[in-house]
Design a protein around this motif. Structure first.
Motif, PDB file in Angstrom:
ATOM      1  N   UNK A 113       0.801  -1.200   0.091  1.00  0.00           N
ATOM      2  CA  UNK A 113       0.088   0.020   0.055  1.00  0.00           C
ATOM      3  C   UNK A 113       0.806   1.323   0.025  1.00  0.00           C
ATOM      4  N   UNK A 114       0.638   2.125  -0.898  1.00  0.00           N
ATOM      5  CA  UNK A 114       1.068   3.496  -0.971  1.00  0.00           C
ATOM      6  C   UNK A 114       0.123   4.685  -0.082  1.00  0.00           C
ATOM      7  N   UNK A 115       0.710   5.624  -0.223  1.00  0.00           N
ATOM      8  CA  UNK A 115      -0.128   6.834  -0.022  1.00  0.00           C
ATOM      9  C   UNK A 115      -1.020   6.355   1.429  1.00  0.00           C
ATOM     10  N   UNK A 116      -2.432   6.485   1.082  1.00  0.00           N
ATOM     11  CA  UNK A 116      -3.347   6.420   2.387  1.00  0.00           C
ATOM     12  C   UNK A 116      -3.871   5.043   2.137  1.00  0.00           C
ATOM     13  N   UNK A 157      10.375   7.321   0.190  1.00  0.00           N
ATOM     14  CA  UNK A 157      10.025   8.402  -0.555  1.00  0.00           C
ATOM     15  C   UNK A 157       8.674   8.948  -0.441  1.00  0.00           C
ATOM     16  N   UNK A 158       7.977   7.922   0.007  1.00  0.00           N
ATOM     17  CA  UNK A 158       6.385   8.093   0.305  1.00  0.00           C
ATOM     18  C   UNK A 158       6.131   8.146   1.718  1.00  0.00           C
ATOM     19  N   UNK A 159       7.214   8.739   2.571  1.00  0.00           N
ATOM     20  CA  UNK A 159       7.009   8.635   3.961  1.00  0.00           C
ATOM     21  C   UNK A 159       5.942  10.004   4.436  1.00  0.00           C
ATOM     22  N   UNK A 160       4.906  10.020   4.002  1.00  0.00           N
ATOM     23  CA  UNK A 160       3.897  10.906   4.252  1.00  0.00           C
ATOM     24  C   UNK A 160       3.558  11.032   5.728  1.00  0.00           C
ATOM     25  N   UNK A 161       2.865  12.250   6.400  1.00  0.00           N
ATOM     26  CA  UNK A 161       2.705  12.180   7.659  1.00  0.00           C
ATOM     27  C   UNK A 161       1.613  11.213   8.232  1.00  0.00           C
ATOM     28  N   UNK A 162       0.759  10.739   7.110  1.00  0.00           N
ATOM     29  CA  UNK A 162       0.047   9.749   7.623  1.00  0.00           C
ATOM     30  C   UNK A 162       0.361   8.408   7.654  1.00  0.00           C
ATOM     31  N   UNK A 163       1.154   8.123   6.799  1.00  0.00           N
ATOM     32  CA  UNK A 163       2.069   6.891   6.729  1.00  0.00           C
ATOM     33  C   UNK A 163       2.901   6.921   8.057  1.00  0.00           C
TER      34      UNK A 163
END
Length: 632
Positions: A113-116, A157-163
Motif C-alpha cells: 500500500x502506498x499513500x493512504x 520516498x513516500x513517507x507522508x505524515x499519514x503513513x
C-alpha cells in the motif's frame, strides 16, 4: 552468485585456514571462528559453503582411518576443528535467517500500500504475524519489528505524515501487546487451580471465576482491561465493541499479540495433559474455538461501529476476519480437528466471500490443500445449519475433491457423510443414501471407525426418511433402524461423543418419524447430553426441537414448551434457519392452549429454561415467537 570455482576455492581456503590456526593454537574461542565466518561468507552463498565443509569433513574422516598414528592424530584434531566450524556455521545461519525473516517482514508491511492505503498495510502486518507462516516471528523478533518499522519508514520516498502515524500506531500496538503479555504470562493457567473444584476449563460464575476476570486485573491497557471484563461477565462482545470509542489500529494490533499469546500458551499447556489426552484435546479444541469466536464477534461488531468511519470499520473488521481464519488454519492442522460438527462458523455475505478468498490465496500450494479441505468441511457444515444447502453441497464437493487429491481419507469420508446429511435436508434421499453408502465402504476399507459410525448413522437416517416418503413396508424401517443402532454401538465402543451425539439424535428423530415416541424421547435426551458434551450447538438444538415434537405428540405440554423454547433459542443464536421448526410447534401449541394458559406453563418451566439459556435468553423468547409470526 553462481557456484564458480573461485568462490568454492575461497571457501575451501577459509576452512583450511581455520583448521590450521586451530592446530597451531591460534584460535582462542568459538566467537573468533564465528567472526571469521561472518566476515568471509557472503549472504546467499551458504549452500556452496555447506558443500565445501562437507567435502573437508569427508576428507579428514578418511584420513582418520589410516594406520599411521601420527596422521591419525592430526586428522582427529582436524575433525574436532571442523566440528567447531560446523557449530558456529549453524549459529551463523540461524542469526542470518532470523535477520532475513525480520527484514522481509519490514518490507512486506512498508511495501503494502502506498499513500493512504492503510488497509493494505494492516493486512500485510497480520500476514507477517500469521503463525501459519513457514518461519513465524518469535516474540523478540516482534519487538525488533516494532523498533525497525518507524526507523525504516523515514527512509521511504513516500513517507507522508499519514503513513508515519499509521506505522507508529502499528509499532505502538506491538509494543503494548508484548508488554501486556509479559504481565499475563505467569497467570496463564493459574486460574485453573484457583477455581478449586468443578470441571477443568473456562467455566465459572460470570465475573467471578475463570480466566478473563483474573487476566483483566493484570493488564495495564484500559481498553484491553474493559474487553476482558466483558468476556468475564459473558456480555456481548459484538455490541460492546460496536459502541466503544478510541478503538483503532494500535488497539487491534495489541489485541492480536495478546490474544494470540494467550491462545498458543493455553493450547500448548492443554496438549501436554498426558494424564488424560482426551481431556487435553477437548480443552485445546474449546480454546481454538473460543478465540476464533471472539475474533469473529469482534469483526461483526466493528462492521456496525458507531464511532468509526466506513473506511476504518471495513479495514478493522476485515482484520478480525483475517485473524479468525488464521486460527482456523492452525486448528485444521491438528489431528483432533473435529470433522463432524461441534464447530460453527457464522460467515455470510461479504464475510463469507472474504473467507473463501483467504483460503484460496495462502492454501494454493500443494502442502496447504489438506487444511483447505478441512476448513471447507467446517464451512459446509455451518452453511447447512443456516439453511443454505446448495452452498453447503458446493463446499463439501470441493472439500471432497481436495481431500482425495491430498490423500486425506478421513476428510474425504467426512465430506461424503456431510453430503449425505445435506441431501437429507433437501429431501433428496436417494442421493443421501448414495453418499452414505460410499462413506461406509471407504471407512471400512481404510479403518476409519468414527467415519464408519457416522456413515451407519447417515445411512439409517436417510433410509428412514425415504421409507416414510415411499410409504414402505415395516421391514424396510427395521433395516434402517438397525443401521442407526449399529452406528450408535460403534460410537459407544469408540468413546466418540460427537459421533454418539449424531447417532443418538438420528435414532431419536427416526423414532419420532416412526411414532415410537417413548423410544424417541429416551434417545433424544441422551443425544442432547452428548451434544452438550461435544459442544455441538446445532445438533443440540435439533435434538431439542424433535424432543419437543415427541412430547407434543404425547400431549406432554410443559415439556414440549421447555424443550421447544431452549431448542428455538440455541438454533437462532447460531443463525440456523432450523429455529423456525420449534417456533412453529410453540405457535401451534399456544393457539391450542390459549395465550394465558401458554404463558402460565412457560412461567412454570422458567427455572429449567434459564439454567440452559440464562435470564436474557428467557426474556428473548417472546420476541422470537413474535418474529416467527411476522415472518410467516
Amino acid at each position: 552468485m553462481s557456484d564458480s570455482p573461485s568462490l568454492r576455492d575461497r571457501y575451501l581456503e577459509l576452512i583450511d585456514q581455520i583448521v590450521q590456526m586451530t592446530l597451531k593454537g591460534q584460535i582462542r574461542s568459538k566467537e573468533q571462528v564465528f567472526q571469521m565466518l561472518s566476515d568471509s561468507v557472503a549472504v546467499g552463498t551458504g549452500e556452496i559453503f555447506e558443500r565445501c565443509l562437507g567435502d573437508r569433513l569427508e576428507t579428514f574422516q578418511q584420513q582418520s582411518n589410516t594406520q599411521d598414528e601420527l596422521k591419525q592424530a592430526k586428522a582427529a584434531r582436524s575433525l574436532r576443528a571442523l566440528q567447531t566450524i560446523r557449530g558456529e556455521w549453524e549459529r551463523w545461519q540461524q542469526q542470518n535467517q532470523a535477520s532475513a525473516i525480520l527484514l522481509t517482514a519490514v518490507k512486506e508491511v512498508l511495501g503494502s500500500g502506498t499513500g493512504d492505503d492503510a488497509a493494505g498495510r494492516l493486512q500485510a502486518l497480520l500476514r507477517v504475524l500469521d503463525p501459519n507462516r513457514p518461519h513465524p516471528l518469535t516474540l523478540p523478533q516482534c519487538q525488533q519489528l516494532a523498533k525497525l518499522l518507524p526507523q525504516q519508514v523515514l527512509q521511504l520516498a513516500i513517507a507522508t505524515p499519514e503513513l508515519q502515524v499509521e506505522i507508529q500506531d502499528i509499532a505502538q500496538g506491538i509494543t503494548q501487546g508484548l508488554d501486556n503479555w509479559h504481565r499475563l504470562e505467569n497467570h496463564l493457567v493459574s486460574w485453573i487451580y484457583e477455581q478449586g473444584q468443578g470441571q477443568l476449563g473456562f467455566g465459572g460464575v460470570p465475573g467471578d471465576r475463570g480466566p478473563w476476570a483474573l487476566w483483566a486485573k493484570q493488564v495495564n491497557s484500559p481498553l484491553l482491561k474493559a474487553f476482558f471484563q466483558q468476556l468475564a461477565l459473558e456480555q456481548s462482545v459484538t455490541d460492546w465493541i460496536g459502541h466503544t470509542p478510541d478503538f483503532g489500529v494500535a488497539s487491534l494490533v495489541e489485541w492480536v499479540v495478546v490474544l494470540r499469546c494467550l491462545q498458543q500458551g493455553l493450547v500448548t499447556w492443554f496438549d501436554k495433559l498426558v494424564y488424560d489426552s482426551k481431556v487435553g484435546a477437548k480443552l485445546s479444541i474449546s480454546t481454538f474455538l473460543g478465540f476464533a469466536v471472539i475474533w469473529s464477534q469482534l469483526g461483526h461488531g466493528l462492521t456496525r461501529s458507531t464511532h468509526l468511519n466506513s473506511v476504518n470499520r471495513s479495514r478493522l473488521a476485515d482484520g478480525c476476519l483475517q485473524v479468525t481464519l488464521q486460527i482456523l488454519r492452525t486448528f485444521a492442522q491438528r489431528d483432533y480437528f473435529p470433522l463432524y460438527g461441534g464447530i460453527f462458523a457464522s460467515f455470510s455475505g461479504q464475510f463469507l466471500r472474504d473467507a473463501l478468498n483467504y483460503l484460496d490465496e495462502p492454501l494454493k500450494r500443494a502442502e496447504g490443500t489438506q487444511e483447505k479441505a478441512r476448513i471447507l468441511t467446517l464451512l459446509g457444515y455451518s452453511q447447512r445449519a443456516q439453511g443454505r444447502t446448495e452452498q453447503a453441497i458446493a463446499f463439501h464437493q470441493q472439500a471432497l475433491i481436495i481431500a482425495r487429491e491430498a490423500g486425506d481419507s478421513v476428510c474425504e469420508i467426512a465430506s461424503l457423510n456431510h453430503l449425505s446429511r445435506t441431501y437429507v435436508a433437501q429431501s433428496n434421499y436417494s442421493e443421501a443414501i448414495n453418499y452414505s453408502q460410499r462413506a461406509l465402504i471407504l471407512s471400512r476399507q481404510t479403518g476409519d471407525r468414527p467415519g464408519e459410525a457416522n456413515a451407519l448413522a447417515n445411512l439409517g437416517y436417510s433410509e428412514v426418511f425415504q421409507a416414510q416418503q415411499l410409504e414402505a413396508e415395516p421391514e424396510i424401517y427395521e433395516m434402517a433402524v438397525s443401521y442407526l443402532q449399529q452406528g450408535l454401538q460403534l460410537s459407544e465402543r469408540l468413546g466418540d461423543r460427537q459421533s454418539q451425539a449424531l447417532c443418538l439424535s438420528s435414532l431419536g428423530i427416526a423414532y419420532v418419524v416412526l411414532e415410537q415416541l417413548t423410544e424417541a424421547i429416551a434417545g433424544l435426551e441422551k443425544g442432547v447430553q452428548a451434544a452438550q458434551f461435544s459442544g455441538d450447538l446445532y445438533l443440540q438444538g435439533i435434538s431439542l426441537a424433535y424432543l419437543a415434537e415427541a412430547h407434543y405428540r404425547l400431549q406432554h405440554h410443559p415439556q414440549a414448551i421447555a424443550f421447544g423454547c431452549i431448542g428455538m433459542y440455541l438454533l437462532e443464536q447460531i443463525m440456523s434457519t432450523s429455529w423456525r421448526q420449534p417456533a412453529g410447534l410453540l405457535t401451534v401449541l399456544r393457539g391450542q392452549l390459549g395465550d394465558e394458559a401458554f404463558r402460565t406453563l412457560l412461567g412454570q418451566q422458567r427455572s429449567q429454561i434459564i439454567t440452559v439459556i440464562g435470564v436474557d435468553g428467557y426474556d428473548y423468547l417472546p420476541e422470537l415467537l413474535k418474529r416467527y409470526q411476522q415472518e410467516g
